[in-house]
Enzyme design. Structure first.
Site, PDB file in Angstrom:
ATOM      1  N   TYR A  34     -11.461  -1.732  -0.824  1.00 57.81           N
ATOM      2  CA  TYR A  34     -11.532  -1.426   0.619  1.00 57.81           C
ATOM      3  C   TYR A  34     -10.277  -0.734   1.133  1.00 57.81           C
ATOM      4  O   TYR A  34     -10.242  -0.297   2.287  1.00 57.81           O
ATOM      5  CB  TYR A  34     -11.801  -2.713   1.411  1.00 57.81           C
ATOM      6  CG  TYR A  34     -10.587  -3.370   2.029  1.00 57.81           C
ATOM      7  CD1 TYR A  34      -9.659  -4.033   1.245  1.00 57.81           C
ATOM      8  CD2 TYR A  34     -10.348  -3.313   3.399  1.00 57.81           C
ATOM      9  CE1 TYR A  34      -8.534  -4.636   1.790  1.00 57.81           C
ATOM     10  CE2 TYR A  34      -9.223  -3.908   3.963  1.00 57.81           C
ATOM     11  CZ  TYR A  34      -8.319  -4.562   3.156  1.00 57.81           C
ATOM     12  OH  TYR A  34      -7.207  -5.147   3.699  1.00 57.81           O
ATOM     13  N   ARG A  35      -9.242  -0.602   0.282  1.00 63.04           N
ATOM     14  CA  ARG A  35      -7.937  -0.117   0.737  1.00 63.04           C
ATOM     15  C   ARG A  35      -7.133   0.063  -0.535  1.00 63.04           C
ATOM     16  O   ARG A  35      -7.370  -0.639  -1.505  1.00 63.04           O
ATOM     17  CB  ARG A  35      -7.294  -1.206   1.608  1.00 63.04           C
ATOM     18  CG  ARG A  35      -6.067  -0.831   2.409  1.00 63.04           C
ATOM     19  CD  ARG A  35      -5.708  -2.014   3.299  1.00 63.04           C
ATOM     20  NE  ARG A  35      -4.508  -1.777   4.088  1.00 63.04           N
ATOM     21  CZ  ARG A  35      -3.943  -2.690   4.882  1.00 63.04           C
ATOM     22  NH1 ARG A  35      -4.484  -3.887   4.994  1.00 63.04           N
ATOM     23  NH2 ARG A  35      -2.864  -2.410   5.585  1.00 63.04           N
TER      24      ARG A  35
ATOM     25  N   TYR B 197       0.829  -1.206   0.000  1.00 65.53           N
ATOM     26  CA  TYR B 197       0.000   0.000   0.000  1.00 65.53           C
ATOM     27  C   TYR B 197       0.865   1.258   0.000  1.00 65.53           C
ATOM     28  O   TYR B 197       0.342   2.352   0.128  1.00 65.53           O
ATOM     29  CB  TYR B 197      -0.945  -0.018   1.198  1.00 65.53           C
ATOM     30  CG  TYR B 197      -1.819  -1.252   1.190  1.00 65.53           C
ATOM     31  CD1 TYR B 197      -2.904  -1.342   0.309  1.00 65.53           C
ATOM     32  CD2 TYR B 197      -1.539  -2.347   2.004  1.00 65.53           C
ATOM     33  CE1 TYR B 197      -3.688  -2.489   0.263  1.00 65.53           C
ATOM     34  CE2 TYR B 197      -2.320  -3.495   1.951  1.00 65.53           C
ATOM     35  CZ  TYR B 197      -3.393  -3.557   1.084  1.00 65.53           C
ATOM     36  OH  TYR B 197      -4.166  -4.690   1.021  1.00 65.53           O
TER      37      TYR B 197
END
Lengths: 529, 529
Positions: free
Chosen positions: A471-472, A91
């Site tokens: 979701y992310r 991420y």
């Protein structure tokens, strides 16, 4: 390479700001050498890591120092990107969404302020890793267990804030948060829940407080810097079981999902399950044995179906499998859960059910997934390495028909882009399912990486109109993920932005995080648009 | 009595606003006759109900109408107080915190938009009562069970928003919220969580969404009008048990709390428990038999200890008791829970354990507390009636020593004020405890009511410095409760106010709710200060 500066900040102003930061944290904790800067680049950058380069990092050691740093940042309009341990791999790691943002590294704030065995919680600072908390609990006799994500070096606080998942009944980490201390972007200090009462003993035991419940709004957000967090911990169970169900046919996904759903809904399965697709079945096993893709297949494009089938057979794996643990305060209760699970999966033709058992008093086995490790990191070298990965992870109801539809679409787009569709479906709570599709790449293979990025964009663009949202997201795709949230012409974004502007009028905190830009940077998304 | 107008609004402007409202909802849903106004007064007002009088109520029938009403309210600066069914008894009923606020009555929005048995949820509008949802589930064969507060006529949405409690494993109602549709104070419409994706199927199944989690921040708040809410519902268990443990001695409170704590922490007791003190033991039983205080004791001041002891003995009750239900997906699992409970309480000298059982297939008994009723309302006539009550309900860790200390203080102050200390300790989640101290009064007994109010203030003032905070408050005491949240010179209030001003610049939504005042009314708290 030129120093990546914050937008609209001159080198001279930046130098003054660094001096001011040094006055707070000490010169040695203003990390601005070339090697410092490199250490904050995204190790899994899907492309040029310099797109998210930071000019420096500041490492305060206390809440008071965070407050002082934030005030200086306002004075000089220096954007700050808070990280806990900086292990948000896949991420962005420790790197900021917007190039030129200074990393606010909280790694020195690593005190475990309290472990309360009577009430089952810990109060921790952001620099505390899963390893740290695990070790502290082990020293006290493992009366409380942590819920850890796959690699355990990350921050307990950071992982919960980013909506991470673990493999115990406490696996929705955002739900285990109880009470925060937060430095707001202007330096004000707030405690949420019962912590808002001076001298509270109840801060980590009652989530609701009085008035608005704030904890959730400070997760996946850029409204404040969390400097303390309460986390609920599970009392040691008497029994644990690991269950792996393997299914032979490609068409078994729907029945598998529909068999799991009622067992999870009534909490018979009381922890996160992971459904593993054929690619992941092969790749996990291959990487465990030190193999890479070229050892199995040398052709271009995604692994063909016949290769997948051959490899799965060779490795004794089904086309689909699901892996989960069961926990119970009473070993006899665990047996009841297991019997219900066996009965339900026994109805699926060709299902193979493998069970492992642990009882209180035995050494805790690795399959319990409570003792954090680093194994999962080796997976990323699938294409030979040095590898990285990013994820597209839409949320889907655990209903066979809809899951199959979404899965088929994702798989087809991976094939179209010539990438292996490594996918796990991670259950979140009693009703949620996340289809986590992983794009592996090699850092030195520009074409592979480019195709991964194109694939992400294609999937986001194509699935949003079908009602799906990620979701992310990786720092390079935070806006794209936010773009999926379309209701009423992005009303959620407007709400986020209004609160952002109210709490952070100078836009100094984590611009662009989750697609939330401060007013000043909004028109061009921090130089991106 | 003069029409109670909103602050700084002339009768002429108010008339124009009502006309504009009528243009949206129709003249018949602008409720402004004297009898209309009276119907919105607090039926349990601790004092003069006119202190919280409303000049009118507006009852829209749809989200679009709510948006239109809110826009008119901004135009004319008319404050609105949203209520779902208006049954927030003991906390103000349907009446607003600030006199002159127009009630926004959502009772006509009573659609159950979806019941999803596969995924265990409902999507409801605010006017849906527990009775309504219960009946709809019963029609479908009770595959899903609701969690209801004591009286069932209240709103499913309203109760969850106000942090209400029920008696099943889903008893922390705020935790059962999954996804909201919210009209913001300026009329913008936002959906939270996955609902922010147009056409989402996942809105009621995944709480986290992408970015900040907002649901919590819109509970006990005045940042928006919730027009739809997802609520998670429990799949029908196979077995339920009711357990009552009675203890003989006044000194048994500490051991009782310490016995309950580990059983609740590891989820053996998997629903809300209620600890009943000696006064409540007597009063509950007396009211059940239609008796009032004068039937038992005619003296002034609180019931003396010897009277309590006599009445408890006569009624076969212990000094302390705890009442809870156990639920399990497997009847055999329930037996394991019961055995653990019996073993633990068996260690307390003199404990009497009474157990009732229900199994799937039998008619659901009233003690399961799943079928809502209205019985609890009769309690309030303890002093002869027409009665009312208000509550002081601080949160306390479930640790014997601290609970006893707080209880003794509360009981002593009740005695000092000459009031019977009717108190239940309501467990909230696995770690929380609320000491709900109830001040009954008679509406026509000004002295009794005055003493109740003084008692509330004394308790709030005295317990806050010990670290306690009230979890919910009557409209007359919302500021006093907020005053208890003192950390960093009321930092939580500053945060609430900043968000309030950002989302509601004209201050039209529920001024003063939970002590949150908009900028314009803050200096004098809407005329109160």
């Amino acid at each position: 390479m030129a120093l990546p500066l914050p937008p609209n900040v001159s080198p001279e102003t930046f130098r003054k700001a660094l001096d001011a930061f040094a006055g707070v944290v000490g010169q040695e904790w203003v990390l601005s050498s070339d090697s410092d800067r490199n250490s904050y680049l995204d190790p899994f950058a899907p492309g040029n890591a310099d797109e998210h380069a930071s000019p420096a990092a500041i490492a305060p050691k206390s809440t008071a120092e965070v407050q002082a740093v934030v005030k200086i940042a306002n004075q000089y309009r220096i954007a700050l990107w808070p990280v806990s341990t900086g292990r948000n791999l896949a991420y962005g790691g420790a790197a900021p969404a917007m190039r030129g943002t200074v990393v606010l590294d909280l790694k020195r704030m690593k005190r475990i302020l309290e472990i309360n065995e009577e009430l089952g919680y810990a109060l921790v600072e952001p620099g505390v890793s899963f390893f740290d908390l695990h070790d502290a609990l082990r020293e006290r006799g493992d009366k409380l267990w942590i819920s850890s994500p796959a690699p355990g070096w990350g921050s307990v606080v950071g992982n919960a804030l980013e909506h991470g998942v673990g493999y115990t009944p406490y696996g929705v980490h955002a739900d285990t948060i109880c009470g925060m201390e937060i430095v707001l972007p202007d330096g004000d200090l707030v405690r949420t829940g019962m912590g808002a009462v001076q001298g509270s003993h109840e801060w980590q035991t009652f989530k609701l407080g009085y008035g608005p419940i704030w904890d959730g709004a400070f997760t996946q957000a850029n409204f404040g810097v969390v400097t303390k967090m309460g986390v609920w911990l599970m009392p040691a169970p008497e029994g644990v079981a690991n269950v792996v169900v393997s299914l032979a046919s490609e068409n078994d996904l729907g029945p598998l999902v529909d068999t799991l759903r009622p067992l999870r809904l009534n909490d018979t399965i009381n922890a996160t399950y992971t459904i593993v697709n054929p690619y992941r079945g092969v790749i996990d096993d291959a990487r465990l044995k030190g193999e890479v893709r070229a050892d199995i297949y040398k052709g271009a494009g995604a692994l063909p179906k016949d290769v997948l089938a051959r490899e799965l057979a060779k490795r004794g794996k089904g086309q689909w499998s699901v892996n989960f643990n069961l926990f119970d305060a009473r070993d006899a209760g665990l047996e009841l859960r297991l019997a219900a699970v066996r009965a339900a999966f026994g109805k699926l033709p060709g299902a193979r059910i493998d069970v492992l058992r642990w009882r209180q008093g035995e050494p805790r086995p690795s399959w319990a997934r409570v003792d954090p490790g680093l194994f999962a990191l080796g997976i990323v070298d699938w294409y030979g390495g040095p590898g990285g990965h990013m994820n597209f992870a839409p949320v889907c109801v655990p209903v066979g028909e809809r899951v199959v539809q979404l899965y088929n679409l994702i798989q087809q787009r991976f094939i179209d882009h010539g990438l292996d569709c490594y996918l796990g479906m991670l259950n979140s709570g009693n009703r949620g399912l996340i289809l986590n599709a992983v794009m592996f790449f090699n850092k030195n293979d520009a074409d592979l990486t480019r195709r991964g990025r194109e694939l992400y964009r294609a999937l986001a663009t194509e699935t949003a109109p079908l009602g799906y949202g990620d979701y992310r997201a990786h720092i390079s795709f935070m806006d794209e993920a936010a773009d999926m949230y379309t209701f009423n012409r992005h009303a959620l974004r407007r709400l986020n932005e209004r609160v952002k502007d109210a709490l952070d009028p100078n836009g100094i905190l984590a611009p662009g995080k989750q697609g939330i830009w401060p007013r000043t940077l909004r028109p061009n998304r921090g130089g991106k648009a």
